[in-house]
Design a protein around this motif. Structure first.
Motif, PDB file in Angstrom:
ATOM      1  N   GLN A 122      12.033  -8.303 -14.047  1.00 28.47           N
ATOM      2  CA  GLN A 122      10.722  -8.299 -13.415  1.00 28.47           C
ATOM      3  C   GLN A 122      10.857  -8.192 -11.901  1.00 28.47           C
ATOM      4  OE1 GLN A 122       8.672  -7.372 -15.834  1.00 28.47           O
ATOM      5  NE2 GLN A 122       7.082  -8.791 -15.113  1.00 28.47           N
ATOM      6  N   LYS A 128      11.336  -4.774 -10.570  1.00 34.30           N
ATOM      7  CA  LYS A 128      10.072  -4.027 -10.446  1.00 34.30           C
ATOM      8  C   LYS A 128       9.377  -4.378  -9.133  1.00 34.30           C
ATOM      9  CE  LYS A 128       8.870  -4.127 -15.405  1.00 34.30           C
ATOM     10  NZ  LYS A 128       7.904  -4.753 -16.338  1.00 34.30           N
ATOM     11  N   THR A 155       2.001  -5.852 -11.696  1.00 37.73           N
ATOM     12  CA  THR A 155       3.409  -5.533 -11.467  1.00 37.73           C
ATOM     13  C   THR A 155       3.961  -4.603 -12.553  1.00 37.73           C
ATOM     14  OG1 THR A 155       3.723  -7.674 -10.392  1.00 37.73           O
ATOM     15  CG2 THR A 155       5.709  -6.579 -11.182  1.00 37.73           C
ATOM     16  N   ASN A 156       3.421  -4.752 -13.766  1.00 38.40           N
ATOM     17  CA  ASN A 156       3.918  -3.937 -14.873  1.00 38.40           C
ATOM     18  C   ASN A 156       3.221  -2.577 -14.958  1.00 38.40           C
ATOM     19  OD1 ASN A 156       5.606  -6.101 -15.695  1.00 38.40           O
ATOM     20  ND2 ASN A 156       3.793  -7.077 -16.611  1.00 38.40           N
TER      21      ASN A 156
END
Lengths: 443, 443
Positions: free
Chosen positions: A20, A23, A264-265
Motif C-alpha cells: 500500500q 502506491k 489510494t487504490n
C-alpha cells in the motif's frame, strides 16, 4: 518550478502494508506539489486484521495491569518489519521498539503509546520518500486543558521550505508530553498543516473514492458526490457520513482551502471536492446527499398552556444539562414538546431524567420512547432556492409507506431532517435516494 | 320530566338589543333542558356600535381623571332602557345606575366597573325569562393571586335545583370585591358552571354557526366544521381561530362535556360540536382545520459543534426568560438553531436579547428577521394514522409557489406547522384549503 502547495494526508488502510505504501509513494511522486505528507499508523490490511493503534493501546493497558505484552510487541514489530523490508529502507526498528518499551514500562501515558504507530510509520515513510521527518510534537501544540493551541507561525517556521512527512494524530502539551486528538485525528493534523501553511489544496487519501450520495450499505449503487460544500458535509457527516473526521473540516474551511477526498487504490478517480460556498457552481442538483442515524430516544411532554409559561422549556434543558445530556431536536406543538436525544447520551439516566422533569415541570403527561427513532437528513445547498424539495421527500416516504414521526426544517437552509421508526430506516433511505438521484444527474 | 342539563352561554352580539334577546329567550324556551343561562354584556348591534363593557371601562377611566362621565352614563342607560322596554320587564334601572355611579365615584376598582354590563344584563334577562338571578360573586371565586379558585361544591350548592341566569365574566375575590376573567371571559364562566354541575352539554351561542375549516376572511366559502376534538380546537385556536375563549375549553374538557358552538341568528343550524377524543367517529376526514397567524420574528444562531456543547440552548432560553419573552418554536439543524417568537412578545427588547445572546453564547453568527414570518397549523386527529398529509400539504404549497421556511411536525400528533413569509399567508391558506377541503367531504 511548482508554485502550488499540496498537503496530502494518507489514512491507515492506505499505509497498512509495504504494498500500500508503495502506491502512496507513487502518488506523491506523481505531483511535485505534494510537499507535506501527513501519515496515519498502519491500519487493517483486511477485515480480520488489527490496527497498529489498537495494538499500542492494548500494550499500554497490559503494562498497567502488569501483564506481559511481549506477544503484542512482537505483532507490532512484525508489521513494521514487513513494511521496512518491503520498502527496502534502512531503519533501526529494534532500538526504536526498545525505547518505546522503556517509556511505556516507566509509566508513559496512554496518548504516548497510542501515537507510536504514526511516529514509526512517519519515520519509515520519510526515509522511503527521501523527505524530511518532522515530529508533530515540534509544531502541533495543545493547551494545558487538552484543547488544540492554534499556533500558525510555529508550524510555518518548522515546515518552511521543506518537503516533509509529519505523523498525524498527535502533538505536544506545554510540558512536552504527547497528546493525541480523538480517534481518526490524523485528518485534523492534515487540516491544521494545510491551514497553517495556506496550502492550495488539502488531499485526504483513503480507501474510497470520496463521498457517496447515501449510505452504500443501504443503496449499493449510490452515486459518488463530485463536489459539495463544507456546510453540506458538516450536516451529512453529523448524520452518519463519516469518511472525513468531523472536526477536521474546520481549519481548512477557515482558511478557504478546498479538500479533495481521494482513493489510494484508484488514484485516477478525481474523488470528491469539498469547497467553500462561493466556489459552488449553480447546478440543477437539488439534493447533494442523504445521511441518517438510528436509535434516538423521544421524550414527549404535555402541559396545558405551556407556551404561556416562560421558563418551562428552560427547566427541562437545565435538567438535561445537570445530567450532562445533549439533545438533538426539540419540535414543539401547542401544549406539547418533544425532545429527541441520541440514545448513547442517555446511558442509564432515563429514569432519573424522567422523574426530574415530572417533579420540576409537573407536566400533564410525560412519555419516553426509548431508542425507537431514526433520523435522516436530506442535504443540499440548492434546496433553499428550489421550492418543493420537502414535498418531494415526504411524498417519496409516503409512497414507501413510511410514517413520518418528525419533520424539522428551518434552522439550516441546507437540510430537511425527518424522524422515522428505526424499522423504516432502510426503506426510507432507499426511497429518498430513488427520488432524488435522478435530479443528481443534472449536475 | 327532563333529565338532561344544558348550560347555555350567550355572547355579546346575541344580547346586544331587545330584538336579539327575544331570539335568545325563544331559544331557551324551546328546550326545557336549558336550565343555566350564562350571559355577556350587550355587545355591538352593528359594526360602528359600542360594546357596553368598553363604555364601563371608559367611565372608570374618566372618573379616575376626574372628568365627567355623564355622556357615557347616558349612552349606557339608553342602551339598557331600550332592552328593558323592548322586553317589557319591570326593572328599576335608575336606582341600579345610581348605585353603580356611587361605587365608581367612591373608588371601586376597574374590574367592578367592567363587570356591570353582565350584571345588569343578567338581572334583566332573568326577569324576562322568569328564571332566578344568581350573582356569580356568590359562587365563582378567585384566589388572592387572581387565579380562579376551583370550588365545585359551592357552585353546586348555589345553583342546585334552580333555573337561573348567571352573568359571565366575573366573580369575587376572598375580600368580597369583584374580579374578572380576561376579555371574552363569559365563555369561561359558562364552562366552569357546566363543569361544576356536570352538565350534559355546554352550549355556546354566538353570531356564527360554529368553526369553519379555515379563516373566512381569506377563504370566503370555507366550510363549517361539524365536529372536532378539544385538542384539535386547542391547536386551531392557539393559531388564530378565536370563536371560543382559549381558556374556556379546559373545565368542560376536564369534565368530559361536549361543547356545542351555535348561532343565535340561525338556531336551526346544529353548529360545531367539540367532543372528547373517545367520542370522535372514525371518518375519512384527514384535516379538520387550517389556522394561522402572522408576524413572527426569527432569530437564527450559528455555532460550530453546537450540539456538543451541553447547555448552549439552555443559555439562550435563560436570556429569553430574563426578558420575560416566551418562544413558539425552536427548529434546530446541525450547528444552527432558530428561535421563533411572536413579535408582540418582543416589544422593544430585540437589541437587548441579541446582544445578551452574543455575549453569553459567543455564536459564530446571529441574525434577526423581525416580524417577517407567518405560521400555519394544519390540524386533524386523523393525521397520525394517515401517511402523506405532510407531503400533500407541502406539495400544495410548492405548487402555489410558496417558499417554506420552517416545518415542524412531531411533538403533537395532531398538527403540522409550517412557517412561510408573511406575504405568502393568504396564498398559503387558500392553497391548503383547496387541497384538503375535498377530503373533508368524506366526513
Amino acid at each position: 518550478m511548482s508554485i502550488r502547495i499540496i498537503v496530502a494526508k494518507f489514512g491507515g488502510t492506505s499505509l497498512a502494508s509495504a504494498e500500500q505504501i508503495k502506491k502512496v509513494i507513487e502518488i506523491i511522486r506523481s505531483d511535485p506539489d505534494r510537499k507535506y505528507i501527513v501519515v496515519s499508523a498502519p491500519g487493517k490490511r483486511n477485515k480480520d486484521d488489527q490496527k497498529i493503534t489498537d495494538l499500542f493501546y492494548e500494550w499500554y493497558r497490559l503494562n498497567k495491569l502488569k501483564i506481559s505484552a511481549s506477544e503484542i510487541q512482537q505483532i507490532i514489530e512484525d508489521r513494521f518489519s514487513e513494511i521496512i523490508e518491503g520498502l527496502g529502507v534502512d531503519f533501526d526498528l529494534k532500538s526504536e521498539m526498545k525505547e518505546i518499551a522503556k517509556n511505556i514500562a516507566s509509566g508513559a501515558a496512554a496518548d504516548y503509546a497510542a501515537s507510536r504507530g504514526e511516529y514509526l510509520n512517519g519515520k519509515i515513510i520519510a526515509l522511503a520518500l527521501g523527505y524530511e521527518y518532522i515530529d508533530p510534537s515540534a509544531c502541533i501544540t495543545f493547551n494545558k486543558d487538552g484543547s488544540y493551541h492554534k499556533d500558525r507561525a510555529l508550524i510555518q517556521v518548522v515546515l518552511s521550505g521543506k518537503r516533509a512527512v509529519i505523523p498525524g494524530f498527535y502533538g505536544s502539551l506545554p510540558d512536552g508530553s504527547i497528546k493525541t486528538f480523538s480517534r481518526g485525528g490524523s485528518d485534523i493534523t492534515g487540516s491544521i498543516v494545510a491551514w497553517a501553511i495556506q496550502a492550495d489544496i488539502y488531499e485526504n487519501w483513503t480507501d474510497v473514492s470520496g463521498f457517496r450520495m447515501t449510505d452504500p450499505r443501504v443503496v449499493k449503487e449510490a452515486r459518488k458526490i463530485y463536489e459539495l460544500t463544507y456546510r453540506e458535509l458538516r450536516e451529512l457527516s453529523y448524520m452518519g457520513a463519516n469518511v472525513f473526521h468531523e472536526e477536521a473540516m474546520f481549519p481548512v474551511q477557515e482558511a478557504g482551502i478546498t479538500t479533495n477526498i481521494r482513493n489510494t487504490n484508484d488514484p485516477d478517480d478525481s474523488g470528491t471536492f469539498i469547497v467553500m460556498p462561493d466556489k459552488v457552481p449553480e447546478t440543477g442538483c437539488l439534493v447533494t446527499g442523504i445521511a441518517g442515524r438510528k436509535n434516538f430516544t423521544v421524550i414527549t411532554v404535555e402541559k396545558k398552556m405551556m407556551n404561556q409559561q416562560v421558563g418551562f422549556v428552560r427547566k427541562i434543558l437545565t435538567i438535561l444539562e445537570e445530567n450532562n445530556v445533549s439533545f438533538e431536536h426539540m419540535p414543539s406543538g401547542i401544549d406539547t414538546l418533544s425532545i429527541i436525544i441520541d440514545d448513547t447520551e442517555l446511558q442509564g439516566k432515563h429514569e432519573k431524567i424522567l422523574s426530574s422533569i415530572e417533579e420540576s415541570c409537573q407536566p400533564d403527561s410525560i412519555k419516553m420512547e426509548q431508542s425507537e427513532m431514526a433520523m435522516i437528513a436530506i442535504v443540499g445547498h440548492a434546496m433553499i432556492r428550489m421550492r418543493g424539495v420537502a414535498a418531494q421527500a415526504l411524498d417519496a416516504l409516503a409512497k414507501a409507506h413510511v410514517n413520518i414521526r418528525m419533520i424539522n426544517q428551518g434552522a439550516s437552509e441546507l437540510s430537511i431532517i425527518v424522524g422515522i421508526d428505526n424499522n423504516d430506516y432502510g426503506t426510507s433511505i432507499r426511497a429518498l435516494y430513488d427520488s432524488f438521484s435522478s435530479s443528481h444527474e443534472m449536475l
